[in-house]
Design a protein around this motif. Structure first.
Motif, mmCIF file in Angstrom:
data_model
loop_
_atom_site.group_PDB
_atom_site.id
_atom_site.type_symbol
_atom_site.label_atom_id
_atom_site.label_comp_id
_atom_site.label_asym_id
_atom_site.label_seq_id
_atom_site.Cartn_x
_atom_site.Cartn_y
_atom_site.Cartn_z
ATOM 1 N N PRO A 1 1.085 5.262 -5.699
ATOM 2 C CA PRO A 1 1.410 6.047 -6.898
ATOM 3 C C PRO A 1 2.837 5.726 -7.345
ATOM 4 N N LEU A 2 3.031 5.573 -8.665
ATOM 5 C CA LEU A 2 4.361 5.251 -9.227
ATOM 6 C C LEU A 2 4.695 6.272 -10.306
ATOM 7 N N PRO A 3 5.965 6.316 -10.767
ATOM 8 C CA PRO A 3 6.309 7.252 -11.851
ATOM 9 C C PRO A 3 5.356 7.097 -13.042
ATOM 10 N N ARG B 1 -3.874 3.022 -6.543
ATOM 11 C CA ARG B 1 -4.333 3.535 -5.246
ATOM 12 C C ARG B 1 -3.592 4.830 -4.930
ATOM 13 N N GLN B 2 -4.342 5.875 -4.525
ATOM 14 C CA GLN B 2 -3.717 7.188 -4.291
ATOM 15 C C GLN B 2 -3.354 7.355 -2.815
ATOM 16 N N SER B 3 -2.568 6.426 -2.283
ATOM 17 C CA SER B 3 -2.136 6.522 -0.891
ATOM 18 C C SER B 3 -0.752 5.908 -0.803
ATOM 19 N N ASN B 4 0.052 6.438 0.097
ATOM 20 C CA ASN B 4 1.380 5.857 0.300
ATOM 21 C C ASN B 4 1.440 4.998 1.558
ATOM 22 N N LEU B 5 0.285 4.770 2.174
ATOM 23 C CA LEU B 5 0.262 3.938 3.383
ATOM 24 C C LEU B 5 0.108 2.469 2.991
ATOM 25 N N PRO B 6 0.578 1.560 3.847
ATOM 26 C CA PRO B 6 0.389 0.131 3.558
ATOM 27 C C PRO B 6 -1.084 -0.226 3.419
ATOM 28 N N VAL C 1 -1.523 -7.956 -9.056
ATOM 29 C CA VAL C 1 -1.327 -6.840 -8.124
ATOM 30 C C VAL C 1 0.147 -6.460 -8.121
ATOM 31 N N LEU C 2 0.411 -5.147 -8.056
ATOM 32 C CA LEU C 2 1.785 -4.660 -7.946
ATOM 33 C C LEU C 2 1.925 -4.002 -6.554
ATOM 34 N N PRO C 3 2.392 -4.772 -5.556
ATOM 35 C CA PRO C 3 2.527 -4.230 -4.194
ATOM 36 C C PRO C 3 3.943 -3.709 -3.939
ATOM 37 N N THR C 4 4.138 -3.132 -2.759
ATOM 38 C CA THR C 4 5.485 -2.724 -2.335
ATOM 39 C C THR C 4 5.706 -3.223 -0.915
ATOM 40 N N LEU C 5 6.926 -2.981 -0.417
ATOM 41 C CA LEU C 5 7.199 -3.326 0.974
ATOM 42 C C LEU C 5 6.211 -2.545 1.845
ATOM 43 N N GLY C 6 5.813 -3.133 2.941
ATOM 44 C CA GLY C 6 4.787 -2.511 3.784
ATOM 45 C C GLY C 6 3.427 -3.173 3.596
ATOM 46 N N ASP C 7 3.174 -3.714 2.400
ATOM 47 C CA ASP C 7 1.931 -4.460 2.161
ATOM 48 C C ASP C 7 2.188 -5.896 2.628
ATOM 49 N N ILE C 8 1.691 -6.213 3.815
ATOM 50 C CA ILE C 8 2.084 -7.480 4.456
ATOM 51 C C ILE C 8 1.157 -8.626 4.042
ATOM 52 N N PHE C 9 1.561 -9.349 3.018
ATOM 53 C CA PHE C 9 0.800 -10.517 2.562
ATOM 54 C C PHE C 9 1.255 -11.741 3.352
ATOM 55 N N SER C 10 0.645 -11.920 4.534
ATOM 56 C CA SER C 10 1.022 -13.033 5.415
ATOM 57 C C SER C 10 0.287 -14.302 4.996
#
Ligand SMILES: NC(=O)C1=CN([C@@H]2O[C@H](COP(=O)(O)OP(=O)(O)OC[C@H]3O[C@@H](n4cnc5c(N)ncnc54)[C@H](O)[C@@H]3O)[C@@H](O)[C@H]2O)C=CC1
Ligand SMILES: O=C(O)C(=O)CO
Length: 320
Positions: A9-11, A27-32, A48-57
């Motif tokens: 969730p974002l502003p 996505r309505q979750s703050n987990l990776p 896709v707009l990801p954040t830190l924690g979403d590990i795209f290895s």
């Protein structure tokens, strides 16, 4: 309309801007994202707009041979959670949000410098505990920050903003460790050896990017070199610091204290670290201000819009 997936969730203002241009799912979750979901979004969405924690290895990209996704517009400047070379090999661009985060993260470094040097968290715990017995001349004495020497590890955008605050706000001498010399508008001495700089400073601040190149850059050698009254602050990424070596230095009182915003295995913080009174622990608050999170979101949307318009991305960090 191209399909956009936003992983947290974002502003609302950011989401509205996204919906103007994209068929947007939030996505309505703050987990990776789980390992399964990382692969699923690469298959199902155009961007896709990801954040830190979403590990795209690299393995994640390799497992999706012909991804529908062509852009990861990261919400944040640090992108050590994305293997950008592997993304490029899969034909996926990556962008970030530089500048939007600079002042807030530099402010957080100063906050931690002051909290650690002046024992603010310890004092707050004392008042809350009800054990405070009142002011006296030798109560909880810390280190005065004004006119001391700061050593900055990585004089990039955030490092320079910290240097300015230290120099103009606190009359501090500025030293830095950097691979290349940097031009500052005031005297700032460069060190080519991190341990040599650590020997000289009263406060050492880490603000290099995380990832394999900087992993454990700050280790036992650095903590041994620091003066016993000196403080260590980390606003970069947890893996820049050998957390075990830091715990040992704090337990042995080999350094004056530490202020941390980031951790090696976030959100796990070692029990040994949490048990110490000479460390200030923040939950990755560097950019946690309404205006800043809004600007970060808008910057990510600018990159998404540029992609949709087939124009160059303002903040690409790789090329395909
Ligand atoms: N705590 C928080 O909430 C936040 C943390 N950050 C972290 O701060 C980092 C820095 O951000 P910016 O200053 O915008 O990036 P930047 O790219 O402007 O600065 C990084 C600096 O580190 C230097 N550097 C890189 N590797 C080095 C090495 N091995 N040795 C010495 N210097 C090295 C670079 O040359 C550059 O000058 C981000 O990558 C992110 O991980 C950023 C924003 C918020
Ligand atoms: O921008 C970043 O790199 C962050 O850590 C988010 O605050």
């Amino acid at each position: 309309m191209k399909k956009l997936f936003i992983t947290r969730p974002l502003p609302e203002s950011v989401l509205s801007a996204a919906r103007e241009v994209f068929d947007t799912s939030v996505r309505q979750s703050n987990l990776p994202l789980s390992a399964h979901d990382l692969r699923w979004v690469l298959r199902e969405y155009d961007v896709v707009l990801p954040t830190l924690g979403d590990i795209f290895s690299a393995e994640v990209f390799e497992d999706v041979p012909d991804p529908r996704c062509k852009l990861l517009a990261n919400f944040g400047v640090g992108y050590n959670h994305i293997d950008v070379a592997a993304a490029a090999r899969s034909g996926i661009l990556v962008s970030n949000t530089p500048g939007a985060v600079t002042d807030a993260t530099a402010d957080t470094a100063l906050l931690l410098m002051l909290m650690s040097a002046r024992r603010a968290a310890e004092g707050e715990r004392l008042v809350r505990s009800g054990a405070w017995e009142g002011w006296h001349p030798t109560q909880m004495l810390g280190m005065h920050l004004s006119r001391k020497t700061v050593g900055i590890i990585g004089l990039g955008r955030i490092g320079q903003a910290i240097a300015q605050r230290c120099f103009y706000g606190f009359g501090m001498r500025v030293r830095y460790f950097s691979r290349t010399p940097k031009m500052m508008e005031f005297d700032a001495r460069r060190f080519e050896s991190l341990t040599e700089m650590a020997r000289e400073v009263d406060v050492l601040v880490a603000c290099v990017p995380g990832g394999p190149e900087t992993r454990h850059l700050v280790g036992a050698d650095v903590f041994h070199a620091m003066q016993p009254h000196a403080h260590f602050v980390n606003v970069s990424r947890g893996d820049v610091v050998d957390e075990t070596a830091l715990v040992a230095a704090l337990q042995d009182r080999r350094i004056g204290g530490a202020g941390l915003d980031v951790y090696e295995h976030e959100p796990k913080v070692p029990d040994a670290l949490r048990a110490l009174d000479n460390v200030t622990l923040l939950p990755h608050l560097g950019t946690a201000a309404h205006e800043v999170r809004n600007s970060m979101g808008m910057m990510a949307i600018d990159n998404l819009k540029a992609f949709a318009a087939s124009t160059p991305l303002p903040n690409a960090v790789n090329a395909v």
